[in-house]
Write a protein that holds these residues in place. Sequence first.
Motif, PDB file in Angstrom:
ATOM      1  N   SER A  77      98.680   6.513  45.075  1.00 52.55           N
ATOM      2  CA  SER A  77      97.443   5.749  45.076  1.00 52.55           C
ATOM      3  C   SER A  77      97.083   5.399  46.518  1.00 52.55           C
ATOM      4  CB  SER A  77      97.634   4.476  44.247  1.00 52.55           C
ATOM      5  OG  SER A  77      96.449   3.727  44.230  1.00 52.55           O
ATOM      6  N   ASP A  78      95.810   5.623  46.878  1.00 52.64           N
ATOM      7  CA  ASP A  78      95.305   5.277  48.214  1.00 52.64           C
ATOM      8  C   ASP A  78      94.078   4.388  48.046  1.00 52.64           C
ATOM      9  OD1 ASP A  78      97.144   6.857  49.618  1.00 52.64           O
ATOM     10  OD2 ASP A  78      95.897   8.646  49.344  1.00 52.64           O
ATOM     11  N   ARG A  79      93.987   3.356  48.903  1.00 55.59           N
ATOM     12  CA  ARG A  79      92.825   2.461  48.862  1.00 55.59           C
ATOM     13  C   ARG A  79      92.389   2.136  50.274  1.00 55.59           C
ATOM     14  NH1 ARG A  79      93.046  -1.644  43.915  1.00 55.59           N
ATOM     15  NH2 ARG A  79      93.899  -0.189  42.437  1.00 55.59           N
ATOM     16  N   LEU A  80      91.089   2.023  50.438  1.00 57.64           N
ATOM     17  CA  LEU A  80      90.500   1.607  51.715  1.00 57.64           C
ATOM     18  C   LEU A  80      89.411   0.606  51.375  1.00 57.64           C
ATOM     19  CD1 LEU A  80      90.085   1.942  54.771  1.00 57.64           C
ATOM     20  CD2 LEU A  80      88.470   3.764  54.227  1.00 57.64           C
ATOM     21  N   ASN A  81      89.450  -0.555  51.989  1.00 55.27           N
ATOM     22  CA  ASN A  81      88.466  -1.603  51.731  1.00 55.27           C
ATOM     23  C   ASN A  81      88.070  -2.260  53.040  1.00 55.27           C
ATOM     24  OD1 ASN A  81      87.141  -2.486  49.440  1.00 55.27           O
ATOM     25  ND2 ASN A  81      89.066  -3.131  48.459  1.00 55.27           N
ATOM     26  N   VAL A  82      86.790  -2.461  53.248  1.00 57.03           N
ATOM     27  CA  VAL A  82      86.279  -3.168  54.430  1.00 57.03           C
ATOM     28  C   VAL A  82      85.278  -4.204  53.932  1.00 57.03           C
ATOM     29  CG1 VAL A  82      84.992  -2.917  56.577  1.00 57.03           C
ATOM     30  CG2 VAL A  82      86.550  -1.119  55.846  1.00 57.03           C
ATOM     31  N   ARG A  83      85.365  -5.425  54.403  1.00 59.84           N
ATOM     32  CA  ARG A  83      84.429  -6.499  54.028  1.00 59.84           C
ATOM     33  C   ARG A  83      83.974  -7.196  55.304  1.00 59.84           C
ATOM     34  NH1 ARG A  83      83.529  -4.499  49.691  1.00 59.84           N
ATOM     35  NH2 ARG A  83      84.860  -4.810  47.909  1.00 59.84           N
ATOM     36  N   GLY A  84      82.809  -7.704  55.264  1.00 58.94           N
ATOM     37  CA  GLY A  84      82.286  -8.445  56.404  1.00 58.94           C
ATOM     38  C   GLY A  84      81.271  -9.467  55.922  1.00 58.94           C
ATOM     39  N   LEU A 100      78.516  -7.220  54.677  1.00 61.77           N
ATOM     40  CA  LEU A 100      78.876  -5.801  54.623  1.00 61.77           C
ATOM     41  C   LEU A 100      79.967  -5.610  53.583  1.00 61.77           C
ATOM     42  CD1 LEU A 100      79.126  -5.106  58.421  1.00 61.77           C
ATOM     43  CD2 LEU A 100      77.654  -3.862  56.862  1.00 61.77           C
ATOM     44  N   GLY A 101      80.049  -4.448  53.067  1.00 63.38           N
ATOM     45  CA  GLY A 101      81.119  -4.152  52.118  1.00 63.38           C
ATOM     46  C   GLY A 101      81.322  -2.648  52.016  1.00 63.38           C
ATOM     47  N   ALA A 102      82.523  -2.254  51.818  1.00 61.25           N
ATOM     48  CA  ALA A 102      82.862  -0.833  51.613  1.00 61.25           C
ATOM     49  C   ALA A 102      84.113  -0.779  50.759  1.00 61.25           C
ATOM     50  CB  ALA A 102      83.095  -0.140  52.942  1.00 61.25           C
TER      51      ALA A 102
END
Length: 170
Positions: A77-84, A100-102
Amino acid sequence: MTFLLWMMLAVEPVPVIHRVYVDRLTGGETAAQMRDLVIASLQATKLFVLTENEERADATLKGAAEDLIYTDTFQASDRLNVRGSAGSSARGSSTPRVSLGAGESESTDIKERKHEAIATVRLVNKDGDVIWSTIQESNGAKFRGASADVADKIARQLTIDWNKITPKRD
């Protein structure tokens, strides 16, 4: 050719073996099936007469065998999360707020059915001396299962080794 067979040739003449008894193979429920496959493969070589009467045999093929079917599982399992976030703390101002969100998520679940067989056998003369041995294993062949492939490999190896030590007959 096995080391033991070479050593035996240096000391003793080629053993005379006409009849072979294939003993029950130890190992699990599938060992009885493997024994039948080994008998069929050895019979096809026409090296020896195979007998069901152990007392009449010049040598006995003994050993162990196992045929396993199992499922190999791989999970990842791989996860990438970016929040701002941005904003203003002054009251009454109309300063814009920014956010922002990704996000990305990936998972892999692989299940693979596998089949493998292994056998270790030895040819023992009436005196109890091991005169030949081999270990064969297989994950299956193109047109046959792993057990049948192992049985054929045993018969093939015995034929190769036996033909190397026995004089050619005209």
